[in-house]
Design an enzyme around this catalytic site. Structure first.
Site, short mmCIF file in Angstrom:
data_model
loop_
_atom_site.label_atom_id
_atom_site.label_comp_id
_atom_site.label_asym_id
_atom_site.label_seq_id
_atom_site.Cartn_x
_atom_site.Cartn_y
_atom_site.Cartn_z
N GLU A 23 -29.01 -66.64 -20.39
CA GLU A 23 -28.58 -66.26 -21.75
C GLU A 23 -29.67 -66.58 -22.78
OE1 GLU A 23 -24.97 -66.89 -25.00
OE2 GLU A 23 -25.22 -68.33 -23.39
N LYS A 82 -26.70 -62.59 -19.91
CA LYS A 82 -25.82 -62.58 -21.07
C LYS A 82 -26.69 -62.35 -22.30
CE LYS A 82 -22.16 -65.04 -23.54
NZ LYS A 82 -21.11 -66.07 -23.47
#
Length: 297
Positions: free
Chosen positions: A177, A214
């Protein structure tokens, strides 16, 4: 068998990943939005009791099931606690049909070259071993991009993938992420640099392994389609990044193959003061709209 079933669900499930992983710094704000003021707790332990009660209420709701919520990301203290006498990760999978993930990062370092890397994660191997023992399927770690800096973004991605290798070695699925701040100048430019850096990093992942990504909802529809289609990527999930739920859903629906991994957008409108029927109805509306946006592409 459960791991194979969880893998299949994360590869093909028509739904989204709920982000229930607020940690120390973001917990007071999350509780305040839920209608629990700081006067309701006097120390960190009581604060985390309150946030666990909130998360448990969400997870136990009839609206929170694996047909629309394919996975959920937990904070370590949530993983270590129980719901109805079962460890939370076990309850998620056995009772809800939701695949459990664990947030493992310990916060952000000071900004350098326009990015904030993750602070060192002390005791990482022990944490990953505990996650495996608790039935966790994968992990999530967040770093932040504030400037469209090629040097900074490449360093950010390099750190993420170095950690991803450690996570994969424990048999867990890493969610990489590198969050792009939605208010930054030249967000679209940063997204171009990030996409190319991720594609380069994926080339170094062994052929028999995959990661998840993500990413902040992009300015250009299907900006990350090459990542969605990449054989070394199990799934690309989107963070709302502070966009209101309607705006986040609109942006998500324009990106083929991306699914949501929303936190604040998921819990928007929920309140500790609601009756159970009111709470379930509000969560059902939220889950339904995020699910619809996730499968729209």
């Amino acid at each position: 068998m459960a791991n194979q079933e969880q893998t299949k669900q994360m590869q093909n499930g028509a739904g989204f990943v709920a982000a229930l992983d607020q940690s120390g710094g973001s917990t007071p704000k999350a509780l305040a939005l839920y209608g629990v003021e700081s006067t309701a707790y006097s120390n960190d332990e009581e604060m985390f009791d309150q946030i666990h009660a909130m998360r448990s209420r969400i997870i136990q709701s009839e609206a929170f099931t694996g047909d629309r919520v394919v996975g959920a990301i937990l904070f370590e203290m949530t993983m270590d606690r129980d719901i109805e006498g079962k460890p939370t990760a076990q309850y998620l999978w056995e009772d809800c049909g939701v695949v459990p993930f664990l947030k493992i990062d310990k916060g952000l370092a000071d900004e350098s070259n326009g990015v904030q890397l993750m602070k060192p994660i002390e005791g990482l191997d022990a944490l990953l071993e505990k996650a495996v023992s608790k039935g966790i399927f994968g992990t999530k770690m967040r770093s932040v991009i504030n400037v469209a800096s090629s040097k900074g973004i490449k360093a950010n991605v390099a750190q993420q993938f170095e950690l991803a290798g450690d996570i994969l070695s424990h048999g867990l699925m890493p969610i990489v992420e590198p969050e792009i701040t939605i208010s930054m100048d030249d967000k679209a430019g940063a997204e171009d640099i990030l996409r190319d850096a991720l594609l380069g990093a994926l080339d170094m992942v062994p052929a028999d392994q995959q990661v998840m990504l993500k990413l902040t909802l992009p300015e250009k529809a299907n900006q990350y389609k090459a990542l969605v289609d990449h054989p070394k990527v199990m799934r690309v999930v989107a963070l709302s990044g502070g966009y209101p739920r309607d705006e986040a859903n609109r942006r998500l629906s324009e990106n083929t193959g991306m699914i949501a991994s929303f936190s604040r957008a998921l819990t928007e409108g929920l309140s500790a003061q609601q009756t159970q029927a009111e709470f379930d109805a509000t969560l059902d509306t939220s889950v339904g709209s995020i699910h619809a946006a996730s499968v729209a592409g």
